[in-house]
Scaffold this active site. Structure first.
Site, PDB file in Angstrom:
ATOM      1  N   THR A  74      42.662 -52.640  38.385  1.00 30.83           N
ATOM      2  CA  THR A  74      41.375 -52.045  38.080  1.00 30.83           C
ATOM      3  C   THR A  74      40.455 -53.093  37.500  1.00 30.83           C
ATOM      4  O   THR A  74      40.934 -54.332  37.198  1.00 30.83           O
ATOM      5  CB  THR A  74      41.620 -50.945  37.118  1.00 30.83           C
ATOM      6  OG1 THR A  74      41.923 -51.663  35.673  1.00 30.83           O
ATOM      7  CG2 THR A  74      42.619 -50.005  37.426  1.00 30.83           C
ATOM      8  N   ILE A 119      47.825 -51.985  36.897  1.00 26.88           N
ATOM      9  CA  ILE A 119      47.417 -51.244  38.078  1.00 26.88           C
ATOM     10  C   ILE A 119      46.014 -52.123  38.357  1.00 26.88           C
ATOM     11  O   ILE A 119      45.359 -52.621  37.287  1.00 26.88           O
ATOM     12  CB  ILE A 119      46.607 -49.928  37.476  1.00 26.88           C
ATOM     13  CG1 ILE A 119      47.989 -49.103  36.971  1.00 26.88           C
ATOM     14  CG2 ILE A 119      46.050 -49.066  38.681  1.00 26.88           C
ATOM     15  CD1 ILE A 119      49.179 -48.605  38.135  1.00 26.88           C
ATOM     16  N   ASN A 135      41.501 -41.151  28.654  1.00 29.21           N
ATOM     17  CA  ASN A 135      41.993 -42.301  29.351  1.00 29.21           C
ATOM     18  C   ASN A 135      41.140 -43.561  28.854  1.00 29.21           C
ATOM     19  O   ASN A 135      41.558 -44.713  29.143  1.00 29.21           O
ATOM     20  CB  ASN A 135      41.640 -41.819  30.726  1.00 29.21           C
ATOM     21  CG  ASN A 135      41.238 -43.249  31.625  1.00 29.21           C
ATOM     22  OD1 ASN A 135      42.641 -43.998  31.967  1.00 29.21           O
ATOM     23  ND2 ASN A 135      40.297 -43.757  31.844  1.00 29.21           N
ATOM     24  N   LYS A 172      49.073 -48.529  22.187  1.00 29.10           N
ATOM     25  CA  LYS A 172      49.667 -47.805  23.210  1.00 29.10           C
ATOM     26  C   LYS A 172      51.167 -46.945  22.685  1.00 29.10           C
ATOM     27  O   LYS A 172      51.503 -45.809  23.089  1.00 29.10           O
ATOM     28  CB  LYS A 172      50.057 -48.465  24.561  1.00 29.10           C
ATOM     29  CG  LYS A 172      48.731 -48.826  25.264  1.00 29.10           C
ATOM     30  CD  LYS A 172      47.936 -47.801  25.696  1.00 29.10           C
ATOM     31  CE  LYS A 172      46.596 -48.417  26.282  1.00 29.10           C
ATOM     32  NZ  LYS A 172      45.683 -47.067  26.915  1.00 29.10           N
ATOM     33  N   TYR A 215      46.922 -54.081  21.838  1.00 28.90           N
ATOM     34  CA  TYR A 215      47.197 -53.191  22.750  1.00 28.90           C
ATOM     35  C   TYR A 215      48.443 -52.427  22.728  1.00 28.90           C
ATOM     36  O   TYR A 215      48.531 -51.041  23.000  1.00 28.90           O
ATOM     37  CB  TYR A 215      46.903 -53.966  24.135  1.00 28.90           C
ATOM     38  CG  TYR A 215      47.027 -53.048  25.340  1.00 28.90           C
ATOM     39  CD1 TYR A 215      45.617 -52.633  26.022  1.00 28.90           C
ATOM     40  CD2 TYR A 215      47.968 -52.813  26.186  1.00 28.90           C
ATOM     41  CE1 TYR A 215      45.517 -51.794  26.775  1.00 28.90           C
ATOM     42  CE2 TYR A 215      47.767 -51.961  27.252  1.00 28.90           C
ATOM     43  CZ  TYR A 215      46.604 -51.543  27.543  1.00 28.90           C
ATOM     44  OH  TYR A 215      46.465 -50.747  28.760  1.00 28.90           O
TER      45      TYR A 215
HETATM   46  N1  NAD Z   1      44.724 -51.226  34.723  1.00 24.59           N
HETATM   47  C1  NAD Z   1      46.061 -51.209  34.148  1.00 24.59           C
HETATM   48  O1  NAD Z   1      46.925 -52.253  34.474  1.00 24.59           O
HETATM   49  C2  NAD Z   1      46.544 -50.441  33.090  1.00 24.59           C
HETATM   50  C3  NAD Z   1      47.772 -50.109  32.915  1.00 24.59           C
HETATM   51  C4  NAD Z   1      48.325 -49.225  32.077  1.00 24.59           C
HETATM   52  C5  NAD Z   1      47.233 -48.631  31.233  1.00 24.59           C
HETATM   53  N2  NAD Z   1      46.100 -48.643  31.404  1.00 24.59           N
HETATM   54  C6  NAD Z   1      45.113 -47.978  30.622  1.00 24.59           C
HETATM   55  O2  NAD Z   1      44.464 -47.004  31.542  1.00 24.59           O
HETATM   56  C7  NAD Z   1      42.986 -46.523  31.059  1.00 24.59           C
HETATM   57  C8  NAD Z   1      42.159 -47.290  32.018  1.00 24.59           C
HETATM   58  O3  NAD Z   1      42.129 -48.383  32.347  1.00 24.59           O
HETATM   59  P1  NAD Z   1      41.477 -48.921  33.415  1.00 24.59           P
HETATM   60  O4  NAD Z   1      42.367 -50.125  34.015  1.00 24.59           O
HETATM   61  O5  NAD Z   1      40.992 -48.023  34.541  1.00 24.59           O
HETATM   62  O6  NAD Z   1      40.164 -49.532  32.770  1.00 24.59           O
HETATM   63  P2  NAD Z   1      38.711 -50.010  33.466  1.00 24.59           P
HETATM   64  O7  NAD Z   1      38.262 -50.859  32.555  1.00 24.59           O
HETATM   65  O8  NAD Z   1      38.443 -49.951  34.891  1.00 24.59           O
HETATM   66  O9  NAD Z   1      38.132 -48.482  32.905  1.00 24.59           O
HETATM   67  C9  NAD Z   1      37.862 -48.128  31.520  1.00 24.59           C
HETATM   68  C10 NAD Z   1      36.779 -47.255  31.328  1.00 24.59           C
HETATM   69  O10 NAD Z   1      36.686 -46.706  29.992  1.00 24.59           O
HETATM   70  C11 NAD Z   1      35.309 -47.142  29.602  1.00 24.59           C
HETATM   71  N3  NAD Z   1      35.346 -47.427  28.237  1.00 24.59           N
HETATM   72  C12 NAD Z   1      35.661 -48.568  27.480  1.00 24.59           C
HETATM   73  N4  NAD Z   1      35.595 -48.143  26.018  1.00 24.59           N
HETATM   74  C13 NAD Z   1      35.179 -46.918  25.722  1.00 24.59           C
HETATM   75  C14 NAD Z   1      34.983 -45.999  24.802  1.00 24.59           C
HETATM   76  N5  NAD Z   1      34.972 -46.510  23.554  1.00 24.59           N
HETATM   77  N6  NAD Z   1      34.500 -44.727  24.987  1.00 24.59           N
HETATM   78  C15 NAD Z   1      34.366 -44.284  26.412  1.00 24.59           C
HETATM   79  N7  NAD Z   1      34.652 -45.062  27.275  1.00 24.59           N
HETATM   80  C16 NAD Z   1      34.968 -46.156  27.233  1.00 24.59           C
HETATM   81  C17 NAD Z   1      34.660 -48.117  30.259  1.00 24.59           C
HETATM   82  O11 NAD Z   1      33.153 -48.033  30.425  1.00 24.59           O
HETATM   83  C18 NAD Z   1      35.164 -47.946  31.590  1.00 24.59           C
HETATM   84  O12 NAD Z   1      34.428 -47.107  32.443  1.00 24.59           O
HETATM   85  C19 NAD Z   1      43.087 -47.378  29.581  1.00 24.59           C
HETATM   86  O13 NAD Z   1      43.434 -46.667  28.509  1.00 24.59           O
HETATM   87  C20 NAD Z   1      44.113 -48.289  29.983  1.00 24.59           C
HETATM   88  O14 NAD Z   1      44.577 -48.980  28.701  1.00 24.59           O
HETATM   89  C21 NAD Z   1      45.558 -49.425  32.283  1.00 24.59           C
END
Ligand code: NAD
Length: 264
Positions: A205, A203, A103, A174, A170
């Site tokens: 976040t 989402i 993730n 993906k 990005y």
């Molecule tokens: N938020 C959105 O709208 C959304 C939409 C689609 C997909 N995503 C994907 O969901 C996943 C989580 O996103 P989120 O929104 O919860 O983000 P977030 O920033 O809230 O959490 C991401 C977490 O990953 C950790 N992280 C970052 N780089 C890292 C690394 N190199 N090694 C280990 N940990 C690392 C961060 O410290 C953080 O705790 C991501 O892959 C993101 O691309 C998010």
């Protein structure tokens, strides 16, 4: 058969118990957002969960709020040695590995391709695609050794299916995650390892909050026919199901969970 939990969650619905009592799971990026909610659903369903994050303090505070047996570790998923050490630590601590939720992800620069810096491109690809490869590779090796199979869940995005202006690295990463997922599924499903990708729409976040202002947020909402952004908990429910034996015939799939974003 899945059962419903007795107690309602903080939201307005009741979370399912995905019956993961004998399972060991790793969630990367578990210190925040979607990863934290995935860890919560897996732990509440009985799995022993390793919460891994580049921010060790965030992983530790995330774990403090979860039920059951958890363990936290620092990982940089862009570093293959760090990923191998994380997987070895999980196996050493809990005796195996059955589920990994790949993730961890970052946003990167909001610029058109012509202005995108090489450094940002490499960092986004390094975490969002290379990292998923390193984690998948390490997990597959352990799951093959054990002979017990497993479920690998890769966090893609709707941007694993379509483009979005100012997000070339990005979106490229993906799309790559979806391709890697399909390929790994072809290679390992016959040996009991299911590999699937999840494609969240936008989402709410910290990742999104850090990258978007209010106007951009409203514009995004209007692109989701359901009329709102998603929640991390909603994504985590899909992840819990994919992790469970109820999804035993599901592999090589890419599941949008997007409030209708891709249906437009
Ligand atoms: N938020 C959105 O709208 C959304 C939409 C689609 C997909 N995503 C994907 O969901 C996943 C989580 O996103 P989120 O929104 O919860 O983000 P977030 O920033 O809230 O959490 C991401 C977490 O990953 C950790 N992280 C970052 N780089 C890292 C690394 N190199 N090694 C280990 N940990 C690392 C961060 O410290 C953080 O705790 C991501 O892959 C993101 O691309 C998010």
């Amino acid at each position: 058969m899945l059962t419903w939990r007795k107690q309602p969650r903080k939201g307005d619905y009741v979370m399912v118990n995905y019956e993961l009592d004998d399972k060991v799971a790793i969630v990367t990026g578990a210190g925040s957002g979607i990863g934290l909610e995935c860890a919560r659903v897996l732990a509440a369903s009985g799995a022993r969960v390793v919460l891994a994050d580049i921010d060790a303090d965030a992983a530790a505070s995330a774990a403090a709020g979860l039920p059951g047996q958890t363990h936290t570790t620092r990982v940089d998923t862009a570093d293959p040695d760090s990923v191998d050490a994380m997987v070895a630590e999980a196996v050493q601590r809990f005796g195996g590995l059955h589920v990994i939720v790949n993730n961890a992800g970052i946003g990167g620069e909001a610029l058109p391709v012509g202005d995108y810096s090489t450094d940002s491109w490499r960092r986004v690809l390094g975490v969002n695609l290379d990292g998923v490869f390193y984690c998948t590779r390490a997990a597959v090796r352990v799951m093959l050794d054990s002979g017990a199979g497993g479920s690998i869940i890769n966090m893609a995005s709707v941007l694993g299916a379509v483009g979005f202006p100012m997000s070339s690295a990005y979106a490229a990463a993906k799309h790559g995650v979806v391709g890697l997922t399909q390929n790994a599924a072809l290679e390992y499903s016959g040996q009991g390892i299911r590999v699937n990708a999840v494609g969240p729409g936008f989402i709410r976040t910290p990742l999104l909050d850090a990258n978007l202002g209010q106007d951009a947020m409203h514009a995004l909402i209007s692109q989701h026919p359901i009329g709102r952004l998603g929640t991390s908990a909603e994504v985590a429910e899909l992840v819990g199901w994919l992790a469970s034996d109820s999804a035993s015939f599901v592999t090589g799939a890419y599941y949008p969970i997007d409030g209708g974003y891709l249906a437009r």
